[in-house]
Write an enzyme that holds these catalytic residues in place. Structure first.
Site, PDB file in Angstrom:
ATOM      1  N   LYS A 238       0.832  -1.232  -0.015  1.00 54.77           N
ATOM      2  CA  LYS A 238       0.023  -0.096   0.114  1.00 54.77           C
ATOM      3  C   LYS A 238       0.882   1.343   0.068  1.00 54.77           C
ATOM      4  CE  LYS A 238      -3.501  -2.654   2.407  1.00 54.77           C
ATOM      5  NZ  LYS A 238      -3.535  -3.350   3.674  1.00 54.77           N
ATOM      6  N   ARG A 293      -3.867  -8.545  13.234  1.00 55.11           N
ATOM      7  CA  ARG A 293      -2.866  -7.693  13.758  1.00 55.11           C
ATOM      8  C   ARG A 293      -3.506  -6.201  13.647  1.00 55.11           C
ATOM      9  NH1 ARG A 293      -0.989  -8.596   8.437  1.00 55.11           N
ATOM     10  NH2 ARG A 293      -1.070  -6.579   7.185  1.00 55.11           N
TER      11      ARG A 293
END
Ligand code: MV4
Length: 514
Positions: A238, A293
């Site tokens: 990203k 996470r």
């Protein structure tokens, strides 16, 4: 609440977790590799323990060393951050065995979600939409596989069950290519993960990557904190993330949040997690994978929902519960965008750039948050990923957030190594980005990075002048006792000279009236 927490990570995320711990009166224990001894996460910690040499396989990834450090320092809990051991169920088990709280999901949920086939099956059972596909396919039974593939239709994707994040994945356009793709994917999966299980999925394209932040307390309460738009990616990394997504209406958001909450409940999830979806132009969405996470891009959610996700993680891990509220009660406010600041040269195919950072000027002001590991004199080591920090802005709407991010990028000065700051500026200037007209393939297929000269017509001249000036200076004071490291002030002024034309035209600064 815990008295002392060990943070099994480095860089900006270790600092991010320390900030919340400090606010909550929790002591922090840092672990660090030898080349990280001077880093901020060590300086800012209450206790710091060296866990070995630079390579992560000899330090940040060694379960016993982290557990030993926690025992030795008397930490009651470990926050794994992201990356490294954060999604390693053996690590969560090792924490349990040592009577240390792992700040994250139970290892059973990590295993369920780590295996894509079992995750798909769990989602289907729970009523979460999954991409049409086939799970029981084998390389040795190619006839059955071809039948399944014909039912799904082409193009389709072959994916590895143990994969994720784009590893072991193949795009297949026609039936003749199926067998080869299956063999390649299975053997890649076997050598990378020790598990050759593969499955098929219809190819959804064009699609956006939309992910939903969830928080679960393990007592049956799950909260979804809306979506993040993460379609701007390069090589499955990203680059820019935002919240909310321009493609998500309040009605779709409600459906996404409901699906994400079902996903979390179906695997007995606890603590922070992210449910990833692919969303087509028709706004239909499909479960992709679940990340067990706290994610790099969590701050954009924090800014539009006004929450501290790390504080929630700590509260839940120490036995707290979520208030039982209705899904309709949480709404995003304004717009947040995050730009990942990487040490890499965007003009040279993103080659990593490491070494001494002589000078940084940090951006600040209304709606600006900069989570980073940077300081004047940081020597960026070669062992870890290239992310140096994250520049996150908040504003009332998307247009204002883009303007604010551009302003903050212009204020951010990093001297000594190359960064992707010019890439971000070019992206923000792109009309497709500005209108939100993009999908997961857009950055690599459509976006063309302007050359240095195009991006900044005065840059080349400024660089030549700077090079000549440096040469003349070297010739002038060639005394051997001179410290030949360029002063950070000289470098900073040179850098800002290069940046002149990217500043707003007609500003007071350029008119000389400032
Ligand atoms: C897909 C897909 C289209 N259709 N699955 C890539 C990484 C992994 N998380 C899943 N990925 C994809 N799976 C189906 N059925 C397109 C991608 C994909 C992608 C997904 C999210 C963000 C960026 C991406 C870039 C290329 C491909």
């Amino acid at each position: 609440m815990f008295k002392r927490v060990l943070i099994a990570n480095r860089g900006e995320i270790a600092l991010r977790i320390q900030r919340t711990c400090r606010e909550l009166g929790i002591e922090t224990v840092a672990v660090y590799s030898e080349p990280d001894r001077n880093s901020l996460h060590v300086r800012n910690a209450d206790h710091a323990i060296c866990i070995g040499p630079g390579p992560a396989l000899e330090s940040y990834l060694v379960i016993e060393k982290i557990i030993d450090a926690a025992v030795q320092s008397g930490a009651e809990a470990i926050h794994p951050g992201y990356g490294f051991l954060s999604e390693n169920s053996d690590f969560a088990d090792a924490c349990d065995s040592a009577n240390i709280t792992f700040i994250g999901p139970p290892s059973s949920a990590m295993k369920d979600m780590g295996d894509k086939v079992s995750a798909r099956q769990l989602m289907e059972k729970a009523g979460v939409p999954v991409v049409p596909g086939a799970e029981d396919i084998k390389v040795d039974d190619i006839e059955s596989a071809k039948n399944a593939a014909t039912k799904i239709g082409f193009p389709l994707m072959v994916k590895a069950s143990a994969g994720g994040g784009g590893r072991g994945i193949r795009l297949v356009q026609k039936i003749e290519d199926l067998e080869n793709a299956m063999r390649q994917s299975a053997s890649e999966a076997q050598s990378s993960f020790g598990n050759p299980t593969i499955f098929l999925e219809k190819y959804v394209s064009p699609a956006r990557h939309i992910e939903v932040q969830i928080m679960a307390d393990g007592e049956g309460n799950v909260r979804a904190f809306g979506e993040r738009e993460c379609s701007i990616q390069r090589r499955h990394q990203k680059v820019i993330e935002e919240a909310p997504s321009i493609a998500v209406t309040p009605e779709i958001r409600k459906k996404l949040c409901q699906a994400a909450e079902l996903a979390a409940l179906s695997c007995g999830y606890k603590n922070a997690g992210t449910v990833e979806f692919l969303m087509g132009p028709d706004s239909e969405f499909y479960f992709l994978e679940m990340n067990a996470r706290l994610q790099v891009e969590h701050p954009v959610t924090e800014l539009v929902y006004g929450v501290d996700l790390v504080a929630l993680q700590l509260s839940i891990a120490s036995g707290g519960t979520l208030p039982d509220m209705d899904i309709g009660e949480l709404h995003p406010k304004g717009w947040a965008i995050e730009a990942r600041i990487n040490g890499e040269n965007a003009y040279k195919n993103f080659v990593p750039s490491i070494g001494l950072i002589n000078h940084v000027t940090l951006p600040s002001g209304p709606g600006v948050r900069f989570d980073s590991m940077l300081y004047d004199g940081l020597d960026v080591p070669p062992f870890y990923d290239s992310m140096l920090g994250k520049l996150i802005v908040w504003a009332e709407d998307r247009d204002l957030a883009i303007k604010r991010l551009m302003r903050a990028l212009n204020d951010l000065l990093i001297v000594g190594i190359e960064t992707n700051i010019p890439f971000h500026k070019a992206l923000l200037n792109n009309s497709d980005f500005q209108t939100g007209n993009f999908h997961t393939g857009w950055l690599e297929e459509k976006f063309i990075m302007p050359s240095l000269e195009e991006n900044d017509p005065r840059a080349k001249t400024a660089l030549i002048v700077a090079a000549v000036a440096q040469h003349l200076q070297k010739v002038a004071n060639s005394s051997p006792s001179t410290n030949n490291a360029t002063s950070k002030w000289v470098q900073a002024s040179r850098h800002s000279a290069v940046n002149i034309s990217s500043r707003q035209r007609g500003s007071a600064w350029r008119r000389g009236t400032a």
